[in-house]
Design an enzyme around this catalytic site. Structure first.
Site, PDB file in Angstrom:
ATOM      1  CD  GLN A  98      29.941   5.818  26.957  1.00 58.65           C
ATOM      2  OE1 GLN A  98      29.790   4.800  27.566  1.00 58.65           O
ATOM      3  NE2 GLN A  98      31.025   6.840  27.233  1.00 58.65           N
ATOM      4  CB  CYS A 103      35.917  19.505  39.219  1.00 57.55           C
ATOM      5  SG  CYS A 103      36.615  19.697  40.941  1.00 57.55           S
TER       6      CYS A 103
HETATM    7  C1  LIG Z   1      34.556   9.067  25.160  1.00 55.93           C
HETATM    8  C2  LIG Z   1      33.248   9.808  24.684  1.00 55.93           C
HETATM    9  C3  LIG Z   1      33.940  10.567  23.239  1.00 55.93           C
HETATM   10  C4  LIG Z   1      35.408  10.895  23.440  1.00 55.93           C
HETATM   11  O1  LIG Z   1      36.112   9.810  22.742  1.00 55.93           O
HETATM   12  P1  LIG Z   1      37.531   9.949  22.851  1.00 55.93           P
HETATM   13  O2  LIG Z   1      38.160   8.446  22.281  1.00 55.93           O
HETATM   14  O3  LIG Z   1      38.060   9.704  24.446  1.00 55.93           O
HETATM   15  O4  LIG Z   1      37.959  11.169  22.106  1.00 55.93           O
HETATM   16  C5  LIG Z   1      33.042  11.036  22.501  1.00 55.93           C
HETATM   17  N1  LIG Z   1      31.750  10.789  22.772  1.00 55.93           N
HETATM   18  C6  LIG Z   1      31.077   9.888  23.646  1.00 55.93           C
HETATM   19  C7  LIG Z   1      29.700   9.816  23.919  1.00 55.93           C
HETATM   20  C8  LIG Z   1      32.080   9.422  24.724  1.00 55.93           C
HETATM   21  O5  LIG Z   1      31.588   8.679  25.725  1.00 55.93           O
END
Ligand SMILES: *Cc1c(COP(=O)(O)O)cnc(C)c1O
Length: 390
Positions: free
Chosen positions: A182, A328
């Site tokens: 993120q 969910c």
């Molecule tokens: C989305 C996300 C992941 C997983 O990433 P993908 O590319 O969807 O496998 C891992 N950690 C965080 C904090 C995420 O937001």
């Protein structure tokens, strides 16, 4: 009906310019980068250019970039790869992860405990999702193989001070990983400055394609290869390189970095309007996560007396795509572990809502959202009080 997308922490659309950069590598430049002929050389050249671009944008001199299939694989490779190799080298068999990790870290640590004999300790966080440094220090010792703490939290938006955590780990000779999936969409990440040993990112969270990511690994940091085979990615991750996606990921990063500060400023204004609007117009509701140390696009709440899943569905029917923190499960909704780790009561944690902003989000979207939310919440609470609980 006009639909409004407010779930950028789940995923983002691919930027048109990113797609343009990728297309030739599906067509005329389709070569396998491991081939010696001109087709291969062109593909190899594209990958090395992308690697340089990404490395420069993360100030990743002194790091290997390992291309993976995304954030989950990067987290898996970092945790399992580092834990197993470090235990072999030093005998250390403890892992320390925060109580607010993404499942890709949490479940990998869980497997390392269940199947590989590691002992996993969960680091306490405060009511806002920030690491408690005293507790961290007291848990670090020679038995600790690896520490993993999420940089920017996907559920509650809290940004943890990764540099300080890495420093504390290194003072005791312990390896440190951070999930920056993120954070990479909103923060300038200076790897050399942060000095973490491993860092995970994923392209689809910053307007790149799904199914591609990077694990940054400090040179000489231990890792056990998880996908064995050919010598791609310096032998750390076998398999024919996903050339178009790697090119697209580098382009996506270039594009977000061109406009990072301005876009963050814009998002913070919208986010703060959204947060204060919700808190002021909906009774019995609170912000989750830290107010100051927070991702620029992230707002998250809990509402007393309703189900987050019901709220999500009602908002979807009204044209707003948002998310709820609780998994969910039919007939048996489970509150999110992350919210419980903040000390939020299970019943309240079930009423969670996450609203995350991005490029297409405009002020009028926030206005429209704020115009309908109080009524939607009121109706759901009334239904529930009438015994009409779903
Ligand atoms: C989305 C996300 C992941 C997983 O990433 P993908 O590319 O969807 O496998 C891992 N950690 C965080 C904090 C995420 O937001």
């Amino acid at each position: 009906m006009d639909r409004i997308y407010l779930d950028y922490a789940a995923t983002t659309p691919v930027d048109k310019l990113v797609l343009d950069a990728m297309l030739p590598y599906f067509g005329q430049d389709f070569g396998n980068p491991s081939s010696a002929h001109i087709y291969g050389q062109n593909a190899e050249g594209a990958i090395e250019k992308a690697r340089k671009t990404i490395s420069r944008l993360f100030n990743a001199d002194g790091y290997d970039l390992i291309f993976t299939s995304g954030g989950s694989e990067s987290d898996n490779l970092a945790l399992r790869g580092a834990a197993l190799e470090q235990r072999k080298r030093t005998g250390a068999s403890k892992l320390l992860i925060s109580g607010v990790e993404h499942d890709a870290v949490d479940q990998t640590a869980n497997q390392l405990q269940q199947k590989y004999g590691f002992i996993v300790n969960k680091l306490r966080v405060d009511n806002y999702g920030l690491i408690d440094f005293q507790i961290l220090e007291s848990l670090l010792n020679k038995q600790t193989a690896l520490v993993s703490v999420i940089h920017g939290n996907n559920e509650i938006g809290t940004i943890n001070p990764i540099k300080e955590i890495a420093k504390m780990c290194h003072e005791k000779g312990i390896l440190f990983h951070s999930d920056a999936v993120q954070a990479a969409a909103h923060l300038k990440i200076d790897l050399k400055g942060l000095d973490v040993d491993y860092l995970s990112i994923s392209a689809h969270k910053f307007y790149g394609p799904k199914g591609i990511g990077v694990l940054f690994k400090k040179k000489f940091a231990p890792i056990l290869t998880q996908i064995t085979g050919g010598s791609q990615e310096a032998g750390y991750r076998a398999g024919t390189s996903n050339v178009p996606y790697i090119v697209g990921m580098a382009r996506a990063l270039e594009l977000i970095h061109e406009n990072l500060d301005l876009e963050n400023k814009r998002l913070i204004t919208l986010r703060d309007k959204l947060i204060s609007g919700v808190l002021n117009s909906v009774p019995k509701c609170q912000l989750t996560g830290d107010q100051q140390n927070r991702l620029s696009n992230h707002a998250s709440f809990v509402f007393a007396g309703l189900s987050g899943n019901d709220l999500l569905i009602a908002l979807d029917m009204a044209g707003f795509a948002v998310s709820s923190g609780s998994a969910c499960k039919v007939g048996n909704p489970r509150p999110s572990e992350v919210l419980l780790a903040l000390g939020i009561a299970p019943a309240l944690a079930l009423g969670s809502l996450r609203v995350t902003l991005g490029r297409m989000a405009k002020e009028s979207d926030i206005d429209q959202f704020l115009a309908i939310l109080p009524e939607v919440v009121k109706n759901l609470r009334k239904e529930r009080q009438g015994g009409n609980v779903s």
